[in-house]
Motif scaffolding. Structure first.
Motif, PDB file in Angstrom:
ATOM      1  N   ASN A  68       0.958  -1.607  -0.126  1.00  0.00           N
ATOM      2  CA  ASN A  68      -0.296   0.413  -0.368  1.00  0.00           C
ATOM      3  C   ASN A  68       1.200   1.381   0.063  1.00  0.00           C
ATOM      4  N   LEU A  69       1.040   1.108  -1.004  1.00  0.00           N
ATOM      5  CA  LEU A  69       2.117   2.774  -1.197  1.00  0.00           C
ATOM      6  C   LEU A  69       2.252   4.362  -0.597  1.00  0.00           C
ATOM      7  N   SER A  70       0.781   4.236  -0.060  1.00  0.00           N
ATOM      8  CA  SER A  70      -0.016   5.381  -0.198  1.00  0.00           C
ATOM      9  C   SER A  70       0.112   5.966   1.111  1.00  0.00           C
ATOM     10  N   THR A  71       0.384   4.416   2.410  1.00  0.00           N
ATOM     11  CA  THR A  71       0.140   4.429   3.184  1.00  0.00           C
ATOM     12  C   THR A  71       1.603   5.735   3.840  1.00  0.00           C
ATOM     13  N   ARG A  72       0.566   6.856   4.526  1.00  0.00           N
ATOM     14  CA  ARG A  72       1.679   7.191   5.576  1.00  0.00           C
ATOM     15  C   ARG A  72       1.194   7.271   6.855  1.00  0.00           C
ATOM     16  N   ALA A  73       2.201   7.954   7.892  1.00  0.00           N
ATOM     17  CA  ALA A  73       2.473   8.011   9.397  1.00  0.00           C
ATOM     18  C   ALA A  73       1.574   9.163   9.471  1.00  0.00           C
ATOM     19  N   GLN A  74       0.732   8.370  10.692  1.00  0.00           N
ATOM     20  CA  GLN A  74      -0.580   9.954  11.535  1.00  0.00           C
ATOM     21  C   GLN A  74       0.552  10.140  13.075  1.00  0.00           C
ATOM     22  N   SER A  75       1.355  10.656  13.155  1.00  0.00           N
ATOM     23  CA  SER A  75       1.507  11.484  14.713  1.00  0.00           C
ATOM     24  C   SER A  75       0.984  12.744  14.486  1.00  0.00           C
ATOM     25  N   SER A  76       0.551  13.653  15.791  1.00  0.00           N
ATOM     26  CA  SER A  76       0.949  14.428  16.572  1.00  0.00           C
ATOM     27  C   SER A  76       1.868  14.780  16.746  1.00  0.00           C
ATOM     28  N   THR A  77       1.314  16.570  16.088  1.00  0.00           N
ATOM     29  CA  THR A  77       2.784  17.216  16.310  1.00  0.00           C
ATOM     30  C   THR A  77       3.198  17.953  16.999  1.00  0.00           C
ATOM     31  N   LYS A  78       2.326  16.825  18.442  1.00  0.00           N
ATOM     32  CA  LYS A  78       3.341  17.095  19.648  1.00  0.00           C
ATOM     33  C   LYS A  78       4.410  15.788  19.991  1.00  0.00           C
ATOM     34  N   SER A  79       4.129  15.079  19.824  1.00  0.00           N
ATOM     35  CA  SER A  79       4.951  13.756  19.895  1.00  0.00           C
ATOM     36  C   SER A  79       6.262  14.222  19.491  1.00  0.00           C
ATOM     37  N   ASN A  80       7.124  13.462  20.240  1.00  0.00           N
ATOM     38  CA  ASN A  80       8.655  13.203  19.844  1.00  0.00           C
ATOM     39  C   ASN A  80       9.508  12.683  19.421  1.00  0.00           C
ATOM     40  N   ILE A  81       8.291  11.828  18.356  1.00  0.00           N
ATOM     41  CA  ILE A  81       8.847  11.117  16.915  1.00  0.00           C
ATOM     42  C   ILE A  81       8.293  11.606  15.782  1.00  0.00           C
ATOM     43  N   TYR A  82       8.052  13.315  16.239  1.00  0.00           N
ATOM     44  CA  TYR A  82       6.862  13.778  14.161  1.00  0.00           C
ATOM     45  C   TYR A  82       8.012  13.323  13.678  1.00  0.00           C
ATOM     46  N   GLU A  83       9.094  13.876  13.894  1.00  0.00           N
ATOM     47  CA  GLU A  83      10.084  14.406  13.365  1.00  0.00           C
ATOM     48  C   GLU A  83       9.886  13.149  12.569  1.00  0.00           C
ATOM     49  N   LEU A  84      10.503  11.855  13.163  1.00  0.00           N
ATOM     50  CA  LEU A  84      10.453  10.996  12.717  1.00  0.00           C
ATOM     51  C   LEU A  84       9.827   9.800  11.623  1.00  0.00           C
ATOM     52  N   SER A  85       8.627  10.679  12.301  1.00  0.00           N
ATOM     53  CA  SER A  85       7.702   9.741  11.471  1.00  0.00           C
ATOM     54  C   SER A  85       7.748  10.539   9.702  1.00  0.00           C
ATOM     55  N   GLN A  86       7.691  12.202  10.232  1.00  0.00           N
ATOM     56  CA  GLN A  86       7.595  12.921   8.897  1.00  0.00           C
ATOM     57  C   GLN A  86       8.771  12.738   7.827  1.00  0.00           C
ATOM     58  N   GLN A  87      10.010  11.776   8.549  1.00  0.00           N
ATOM     59  CA  GLN A  87      10.807  11.240   7.541  1.00  0.00           C
ATOM     60  C   GLN A  87      10.313  10.064   6.872  1.00  0.00           C
ATOM     61  N   PHE A  88       9.622   9.541   7.564  1.00  0.00           N
ATOM     62  CA  PHE A  88       8.928   8.088   7.343  1.00  0.00           C
ATOM     63  C   PHE A  88       8.461   7.960   5.970  1.00  0.00           C
ATOM     64  N   ASN A  89       7.528  10.092   6.355  1.00  0.00           N
ATOM     65  CA  ASN A  89       6.554   9.609   5.328  1.00  0.00           C
ATOM     66  C   ASN A  89       7.195  10.635   4.055  1.00  0.00           C
ATOM     67  N   GLU A  90       8.260  11.231   4.203  1.00  0.00           N
ATOM     68  CA  GLU A  90       8.906  11.224   3.025  1.00  0.00           C
ATOM     69  C   GLU A  90       9.336  10.565   2.060  1.00  0.00           C
ATOM     70  N   MET A  91      10.332   9.666   2.806  1.00  0.00           N
ATOM     71  CA  MET A  91      10.483   8.455   2.729  1.00  0.00           C
ATOM     72  C   MET A  91       9.773   6.899   1.406  1.00  0.00           C
ATOM     73  N   ALA A  92       8.538   7.709   2.304  1.00  0.00           N
ATOM     74  CA  ALA A  92       7.695   6.434   1.700  1.00  0.00           C
ATOM     75  C   ALA A  92       6.496   7.615   0.043  1.00  0.00           C
ATOM     76  N   ARG A  93       6.870   8.335   0.096  1.00  0.00           N
ATOM     77  CA  ARG A  93       6.654   9.694  -0.841  1.00  0.00           C
ATOM     78  C   ARG A  93       7.279   8.662  -1.791  1.00  0.00           C
ATOM     79  N   GLN A  94       9.191   9.594  -1.517  1.00  0.00           N
ATOM     80  CA  GLN A  94      10.089   8.697  -2.471  1.00  0.00           C
ATOM     81  C   GLN A  94      10.005   7.537  -3.318  1.00  0.00           C
ATOM     82  N   ILE A  95       9.879   7.116  -2.010  1.00  0.00           N
ATOM     83  CA  ILE A  95      10.069   4.996  -2.493  1.00  0.00           C
ATOM     84  C   ILE A  95       8.647   4.889  -3.779  1.00  0.00           C
ATOM     85  N   GLU A  96       7.998   5.736  -3.425  1.00  0.00           N
ATOM     86  CA  GLU A  96       6.291   5.645  -4.311  1.00  0.00           C
ATOM     87  C   GLU A  96       6.156   5.930  -5.669  1.00  0.00           C
TER      88      GLU A  96
END
Length: 481
Positions: free
Chosen positions: A174-202
């Protein structure tokens, strides 16, 4: 989650225990003077009563008085002479003891109280806190730490589970999958990096799928023609002239396949990045002149005019003259000149780049323009910000709609307007131009020319040679393979 919780909790408990042990063993020595003064102030009345009691029981009665005191406490009273005390305390403590002050040892567990007759009373400091109370206090501290760790781990574990679910879904296709994290989460930057990686791979996978579809489509037509032509040659009795025509048509299809494979290999090498760059210091004037000379016959055959615009000095130091005077394909006096030089904006004398790739990009743009231009094409070079080299190719053709400009650099992309498959090419030329610009660290953009046609602008940044250049700085770029 339980394993992570236990590990984190053990780390916190061990760290806290070590901190408590350090405080209990080291702080009394680090703050010995302050602790001593606090003890003096707190036990001032007690020291006065003890000294008065022992002074009233001087001589032989003092030993009996000490034994009576021991029955009512756990201090472990003992009488010592000043000579016996001296090696047990420091010099400063010894001076304070001589001045009649109560002093504590280095561990602050024992104290020495001097009497007026020179005798020193040694005793242990009383500890009002019992072992049970201390154990209860530490247990309460451990419980509070556990609750804090559980709350912290639960919050972050919930966010990590979301990221894990997104990664699992993406990995399942499911290449359109993206991580949904709160902006207050400590792993928000990690989820954004995952989303960017997923976007580039897709985007990469979709690009590869489109490439495969385009390659299959492009190969299918010439292969079908080859198969049909060979079948006709084998089955139909025809005249030698007709067979010769069919053989020439088959050769043309083979050349078309060869050109397609060559274009695909070139695009594949460029997509691998900078590893295939051969950087050298190139004379911009010579590069532009060489490209224009290679296109002069094509321009003349289509009754077009190619204007070359640069200014400055040639690599030899002479003024740049009209390119038409020394370009193969220039017409006789009185005929229309297919290539002309028009000095305009300032151009750098030299630029570091891969001359073959840059020439290939310019040739692709010029060939693209010759298919659509009505009368004129222009090729110009100028200096941009920070020493960049700006190369511009424009024509007076029908132009490209604004909605289609973002996709013209995609492989096998063709427009439904006049710039379509019937004009020739495989739809790879502009894709190669874009990759040439990107491997140099630059970019290419499509604009509308003043005449309404297409205007392609390549920007190449100033680069440094990887190794010192050998020999002359001027390079021969007449051959562009």
């Amino acid at each position: 989650m339980l394993r992570s919780l236990i590990r984190l909790y053990l780390i916190v408990v061990i760290g806290g225990g070590l901190a408590i042990a350090f405080v209990n063993t080291s702080f009394s020595q680090l703050f010995h003077e302050r602790v001593t003064q606090t003890e003096r102030d707190a036990d001032r009345t007690y020291a006065f009563v003890l000294e008065d009691y022992l002074q009233r029981h001087a001589g032989p009665e003092r030993a009996a008085a000490l034994e009576e005191l021991k029955k009512h406490g756990s201090e472990g009273f003992r009488l010592m002479t000043t000579d016996e005390v001296e090696p047990l305390v420091g010099k400063r403590q010894w001076r304070e003891l001589r001045d009649g002050k109560l002093v504590l040892d280095y561990d602050t567990t024992n104290y020495y109280l001097p009497l007026s007759d020179g005798i020193v009373v040694y005793a242990r400091r009383g500890d009002s806190t019992t072992v049970e109370i201390q154990a209860f206090a530490y247990a309460l501290l451990a419980l509070a730490t556990l609750l804090s760790v559980v709350v912290w781990v639960h919050y972050h574990w919930r966010e990590l589970r979301k990221l894990e679910a997104a990664a699992r879904a993406f990995g399942s296709g499911n290449l359109s999958t993206r991580a949904q994290s709160s902006t207050k989460s400590n792993i928000y930057e990690l989820s954004q990096q995952f989303n960017e990686m997923a976007r580039q791979i897709e985007a990469s996978i979709l690009h590869q799928r489109e490439m495969m579809h385009g390659i299959s489509h492009e190969l299918k037509t010439p292969l079908a023609r080859l198969e049909f032509g060979l079948a006709l040659l084998l089955q139909s009795p025809e005249s030698p002239e007709r067979q010769r025509e069919r053989q020439l048509a088959l050769c043309k299809d083979v050349r078309e396949l060869d050109e397609l494979v060559t274009e695909l290999l070139t695009l594949s090498r460029l997509e691998q990045g900078e590893g295939h760059l051969v950087l050298m210091q190139v004379s911009v004037d010579e590069l532009i002149d060489s490209v224009a000379a290679s296109m002069s016959n094509d321009v003349a055959d289509r009754s077009l005019t190619l204007s070359v615009s640069t200014t400055g000095m040639t690599a030899a130091g002479a003024d740049v003259g009209s390119l038409a005077a020394r370009t193969p394909g220039a017409r006789t006096p009185g005929a229309r000149t297919p290539v002309a030089r028009m000095p305009v904006s300032r151009t750098p004398a030299y630029h570091v780049c891969d001359p073959k790739l840059v020439a290939r990009a310019l040739l692709n743009l010029l060939r693209n323009s010759t298919r659509y231009a009505r009368q004129a094409i222009s090729l110009s070079a100028a200096t941009g910000a920070a020493g960049t080299l700006v190369l511009i190719v424009e024509d007076d053709g029908p132009g490209i709609p604004l909605a289609d400009r973002s996709r013209v650099f995609e492989p096998f992309h063709r427009l439904d307007s006049s710039r379509d498959r019937h004009t020739g090419g495989f739809g790879l030329g502009l894709a190669i131009v874009r990759r040439v610009a990107l491997v140099h660290g630059g970019d290419v953009r499509l604009e509308e020319a003043a005449s309404g046609g297409a205007r392609f602008v390549i920007t190449l940044p100033a680069l440094a040679l990887p190794l010192p250049a050998n020999g002359s700085a001027r390079q021969d770029v007449a051959r562009h393979g």
